[in-house]
Design a protein around this motif. Structure first.
Motif, PDB file in Angstrom:
ATOM      1  N   UNK B 133       0.837  -1.205   0.000  1.00 14.63           N
ATOM      2  CA  UNK B 133       0.000   0.000   0.000  1.00 14.63           C
ATOM      3  C   UNK B 133       0.871   1.254   0.000  1.00 14.63           C
ATOM      4  N   UNK B 134       1.921   1.184   0.808  1.00 12.26           N
ATOM      5  CA  UNK B 134       2.837   2.322   0.882  1.00 12.26           C
ATOM      6  C   UNK B 134       3.500   2.558  -0.481  1.00 12.26           C
ATOM      7  N   UNK B 135       3.889   1.453  -1.133  1.00 15.28           N
ATOM      8  CA  UNK B 135       4.537   1.561  -2.442  1.00 15.28           C
ATOM      9  C   UNK B 135       3.598   2.204  -3.462  1.00 15.28           C
ATOM     10  N   UNK B 136       2.309   1.872  -3.363  1.00 14.75           N
ATOM     11  CA  UNK B 136       1.342   2.452  -4.305  1.00 14.75           C
ATOM     12  C   UNK B 136       1.256   3.964  -4.122  1.00 14.75           C
ATOM     13  N   UNK B 137       1.242   4.403  -2.871  1.00 10.24           N
ATOM     14  CA  UNK B 137       1.169   5.849  -2.617  1.00 10.24           C
ATOM     15  C   UNK B 137       2.398   6.553  -3.184  1.00 10.24           C
ATOM     16  N   UNK B 138       3.556   5.945  -2.962  1.00 13.58           N
ATOM     17  CA  UNK B 138       4.778   6.586  -3.446  1.00 13.58           C
ATOM     18  C   UNK B 138       4.795   6.629  -4.973  1.00 13.58           C
ATOM     19  N   UNK B 139       4.245   5.597  -5.600  1.00 20.37           N
ATOM     20  CA  UNK B 139       4.183   5.607  -7.057  1.00 20.37           C
ATOM     21  C   UNK B 139       3.237   6.708  -7.555  1.00 20.37           C
ATOM     22  N   UNK B 140       2.130   6.889  -6.843  1.00 21.72           N
ATOM     23  CA  UNK B 140       1.194   7.949  -7.223  1.00 21.72           C
ATOM     24  C   UNK B 140       1.894   9.306  -7.182  1.00 21.72           C
ATOM     25  N   UNK B 141       2.741   9.511  -6.171  1.00 23.25           N
ATOM     26  CA  UNK B 141       3.452  10.780  -6.063  1.00 23.25           C
ATOM     27  C   UNK B 141       4.307  11.044  -7.301  1.00 23.25           C
ATOM     28  N   UNK B 142       4.756   9.966  -7.938  1.00 29.93           N
ATOM     29  CA  UNK B 142       5.553  10.135  -9.160  1.00 29.93           C
ATOM     30  C   UNK B 142       4.667  10.266 -10.401  1.00 29.93           C
ATOM     31  N   UNK B 143       3.618   9.440 -10.473  1.00 31.08           N
ATOM     32  CA  UNK B 143       2.806   9.402 -11.695  1.00 31.08           C
ATOM     33  C   UNK B 143       1.852  10.586 -11.826  1.00 31.08           C
ATOM     34  N   UNK B 144       1.554  11.253 -10.712  1.00 29.79           N
ATOM     35  CA  UNK B 144       0.619  12.381 -10.791  1.00 29.79           C
ATOM     36  C   UNK B 144       1.326  13.651 -11.242  1.00 29.79           C
ATOM     37  N   UNK B 145       2.552  13.507 -11.671  1.00 26.54           N
ATOM     38  CA  UNK B 145       3.296  14.704 -12.082  1.00 26.54           C
ATOM     39  C   UNK B 145       3.442  14.776 -13.593  1.00 26.54           C
ATOM     40  N   UNK B 146       3.347  15.988 -14.098  1.00 26.17           N
ATOM     41  CA  UNK B 146       3.568  16.215 -15.509  1.00 26.17           C
ATOM     42  C   UNK B 146       4.983  16.767 -15.665  1.00 26.17           C
TER      43      UNK B 146
END
Lengths: 258, 237, 133
Positions: B133-146
Motif C-alpha cells: 500500500x505504501x509503495x502504491x502511494x509513493x508511485x502515485x506521487x511520481x505518476x501524478x506529475x507532468x
C-alpha cells in the motif's frame, strides 16, 4: 525563495513526528510511550508535592530543570534530520527542487517552533502547579508565585535565546554524519556536548551570580538579572547560527555520502 | 528528431575500493520506457542517484535533458528513490497533499484518481499500511506529475502481487497518455518485461548492452533468458 | 506462452520474439481471417496494452501500421475500427498471399526445385490432407 513553499516546508517539519524505528509501526507502542511519560510526570509531581507539603521545596529551584533543556533541544533538531535517514525518506527530502538552505532552514524553524511550544507549555504548566500549591499550602504566598514566574522567564529566556544555535548544531551534527566528513563525527560530538554544558557554566561573564542564587530562594527574583555581555553573546550566536545553516546546506549539496 | 534524455560519458563513482559506476557510458533516448536491468549491486541505484544530483560522480560527465544534474533539474524529474519509505505520521491524503505542495507539475486531481484506481484508503496512516500500500502511494506521487522524466528505482521490489499488478496497470495507463521518458530499474523482470521498449543491461557499474528491447529479443531471446545468460555468475553465487 | 483474449481477438505473445511484429501479425491475420468482423471496434490501445501487459507505445505503433495497411480506420474520439470495406481486406489478403508465395518460392528455388516439382509437392500435400481445397 518561494515564501509559500517555505511556509509549507516549515509546517511539514513542525508536524513531523514518529519514526519507523522507535515506535515500531503500531499505534499500541505509541500508547505505551504515552503511559510511561505520564507515569514519570506523575512521579516528579508527586515527589515535588511531597516536599512542598513538608515546607522543604524551594520552588524556584524547579527551574534548574531548564539546565537539561539545551540537550533536549539539540537532540530534537538532530533527530529532525536524522529521522529522514532512519525512516528512509531522505531520497524524497533531498530531491525536492529547492535550495538546500531552504530545506535546512525549514527544519531549523520547525524545530525552533517546537522549542517555543515546549517553553510555553512548561512555563504555564509549572506556574499553574505552583499557583495551586500556594492556594492549598499556607507556606507559599502569591508573592512567591510571582517570584517563581519571573525566575522562570529569566531561565527560559536563556533557553529561547540560545536555542537557535543549538538547533543549528544539531542539524550540522546530523548532516556531517551523512557526509564524506563522517569520520570527524566523534570529535564533533564531544565538542558540541561540551559546548552545551558550558552554556550554563558561564555565570561569571554572561549570567549574573544573582540569577544562580535566585534559584535557591535566597534572593527575590528581579527582571533581567543578566550582565550586559549576554545580549551580545546571543547576538553573536545568532550570526553564527546563520553560518552553521549555510555550512549544513553546503554539506547536503556537495558533500553527501550516500 | 530523436534526442537523448540522458547522456553519460565515462562516469565513475567509487565507494572505498568498490566502483559502483565504472566509466559508465550510456545514452537513453527520450520518450521511451527504458528498463535499467541487472542484478543487485550492479550500479543501477547509484546511476539513478547521480541523475538526481544526490550523488556526485568522482569523474565523468552526466547530462539530463542537456543539463548537469542538480537540485534545480529535479524540478523536471519525478523520482522514486530505492527502498524508499513514506513519512509514517502521514495519512495517504497528507502524502498526496505533500506532493501537491512541493512537487512541481503535480496534479492533485490526478493523484486522487490514481488513489481511487489503486484502492487506497485516504484516511489511513502510512505507518499502519502494508509495504504494498505504501509503495502504491509513493508511485502515485511520481505518476501524478507532468514532468519530462520519471525515474523509478526498483518499484516492484518487496511488495505483494496485487500491489504489483496495480502498479503495472497504472503504469501502462499512465504511459499511454504521456510522452514522457520513463526509466525503471529492476532486478526482477517477471511480469514487466513487456513494459520496456528500450533496455539497458548493467553489470559491475557498466552498461554491457543497450538498445531497443525488440532488437535484444532478436539477438538473445526473452529478457529472462538474457538475465540467465548474462548474469550467470551472479545467479550462481 | 498462454493465449489471451482481448475483445474478439486472440493473442499469443512470446516474450522471446519482438513484440511489435507479433501484435501486428496476429492482428492482421485476425482481420484477414474475419475473426473480427468488418466495421467492428478494435480494442483500445490501453485495453490491449493492459491485457497483454506490454508497452502502449508498442501497441500504438502496431495500430498505426494496421491503419497504413488499410485494415483499420481511426474515428475521431471513438477509437479504431476494422475497415467496412471488404475490398480493402481482400486486397490486403491478396497482397499478403503474394508476399507469402514469394518467400515460399524463394525457399523452394533455393532447393533447386523446378515449377513441376513444386506443383507435384503441392498435390501430394493436398492428397495427404484428404483432398480438400
Amino acid at each position: 525563495m518561494d515564501s509559500a513553499i517555505f511556509r509549507n516546508l516549515v509546517r511539514h517539519e513542525f508536524k513531523f513526528k514518529g519514526s519507523y524505528k522507535k515506535s515500531s509501526r503500531s499505534q499500541a507502542a505509541g500508547k505505551w510511550w504515552l503511559a510511561y511519560s505520564l507515569l514519570i510526570l506523575l512521579m516528579l509531581t508527586g515527589t515535588a508535592t511531597y516536599y512542598a507539603m513538608h515546607n522543604e521545596l524551594q520552588i524556584n529551584s524547579i527551574w534548574f530543570v531548564t539546565m537539561g533543556f539545551p540537550y533536549m533541544v539539540f537532540f530534537l533538531s538532530y533527530g529532525c534530520m536524522k529521522r529522514e535517514w532512519e525512516n528512509e525518506t531522505y531520497g524524497w527530502w533531498l530531491t525536492m527542487p529547492y535550495p538546500r538552505l531552504e530545506l535546512v532552514s525549514a527544519k531549523w524553524l520547525g524545530s525552533y517552533l517546537k522549542v517555543w511550544v515546549g517553553i510555553i507549555a512548561v512555563f504555564f504548566a509549572t506556574s499553574a502547579y505552583v499557583l495551586i500549591l500556594s492556594m492549598v499550602l499556607p507556606f507559599y504566598t502569591l508573592e512567591s508565585v510571582g517570584s517563581f514566574m519571573i525566575t522562570g522567564i529569566n531561565w527560559l529566556t536563556l533557553v529561547a535565546g540560545l536555542s537557535p544555535i543549538i538547533i543549528a548544531l544539531g542539524l550540522l551534527a546530523s548532516a556531517v554524519q551523512s557526509s564524506v566528513y563522517r569520520p570527524i563525527s566523534p570529535i564533533m560530538w564531544i565538542v558540541f556536548m561540551g559546548g552545551i554544558a558550558m552554556i550554563f557554566q558561564i555565570p561569571d561573564s554572561a549570567i549574573s551570580v544573582n540569577m544562580m542564587q535566585q534559584g535557591t530562594g535566597h534572593l527575590k527574583a528581579e527582571w533581567f538579572p543578566y550582565s550586559w555581555e549576554l545580549p551580545l553573546f546571543m547576538l553573536l550566536s545568532w550570526i553564527l547560527t546563520y553560518a552553521l545553516l549555510r555550512l549544513t546546506a553546503y554539506l547536503l549539496e556537495k558533500k553527501l555520502d550516500l | 528528431m530523436t534526442s537523448n534524455i540522458v547522456e553519460c560519458h565515462q562516469v565513475t563513482k567509487s565507494y572505498g575500493k568498490k566502483k559502483a559506476l565504472n566509466e559508465l557510458t550510456l545514452s537513453i533516448p527520450s520518450g521511451r520506457i527504458t528498463g535499467i536491468l541487472g542484478p543487485n549491486g550492479c550500479g543501477k541505484s547509484t546511476f539513478f542517484r547521480t541523475l538526481t544530483g544526490m550523488v556526485r560522480p568522482d569523474s565523468g560527465r552526466i547530462e539530463v535533458a542537456g543539463k548537469a544534474p542538480s537540485w534545480q533539474t529535479n524540478q523536471d524529474i519525478a523520482y522514486l528513490p530505492d527502498r524508499a519509505r513514506w513519512y509514517p505520521n502521514h495519512t495517504a491524503r497528507m502524502a498526496l497533499e505533500w506532493g501537491n505542495s512541493f512537487l512541481p507539475g503535480f496534479s492533485l486531481e490526478r493523484a486522487l484518481q490514481l488513489a481511487d484506481y489503486m484502492d487506497i484508503d485516504l484516511d489511513m496512516r502510512v505507518g499502519g499500511m502494508s509495504r504494498g500500500q505504501e509503495a502504491r502511494i509513493m508511485l502515485i506521487l511520481c505518476l501524478a506529475r507532468d514532468v519530462q522524466m520519471i525515474v523509478l528505482d526498483e518499484p516492484f521490489t518487496g511488495i505483494d502481487v496485487i500491489s504489483r499488478e496495480a502498479i503495472v496497470a497504472s503504469l501502462i495507463d499512465y504511459l499511454e497518455e504521456s510522452e514522457q521518458s520513463v526509466l525503471i530499474s529492476t532486478h526482477d523482470i517477471q511480469e514487466v518485461e513487456g513494459l520496456f521498449d528500450y533496455s539497458v543491461m548493467m553489470k559491475d557499474g557498466q552498461a554491457i548492452w543497450s538498445g531497443s528491447t525488440d532488437d535484444l529479443r532478436v539477438e538473445y531471446g526473452s529478457l529472462r533468458d538474457v538475465f540467465r545468460k548474462m548474469y550467470m555468475k551472479e545467479w550462481n553465487k | 506462452m498462454e493465449e489471451q483474449q482481448v475483445g474478439s481477438l486472440h493473442f499469443q505473445i512470446d516474450f522471446s520474439q519482438p513484440l511489435y511484429e507479433q501484435i501486428l501479425d496476429q492482428a492482421r491475420s485476425a482481420i484477414a481471417k474475419g475473426e473480427i468482423a468488418l466495421g467492428d471496434k478494435m480494442p483500445s490501445v490501453r485495453e490491449l496494452a493492459q491485457e497483454l501487459r506490454i508497452n502502449p507505445n508498442t501497441v500504438m505503433r502496431a495500430y498505426q501500421e494496421l491503419e497504413r495497411d488499410g485494415l483499420t480506420e481511426k474515428r475521431r474520439g471513438q477509437g479504431t475500427y476494422v475497415t467496412t470495406s471488404p475490398e480493402h481486406v481482400a486486397s490486403f489478403r491478396t497482397a499478403l498471399a503474394a508476399k507469402y508465395i514469394d518467400s515460399f518460392m524463394e525457399q523452394m528455388e533455393s532447393l533447386g526445385l523446378s515449377w513441376d516439382d513444386i506443383e507435384k509437392y503441392i498435390h501430394q500435400k493436398q492428397a495427404a490432407q484428404g483432398g480438400n481445397g
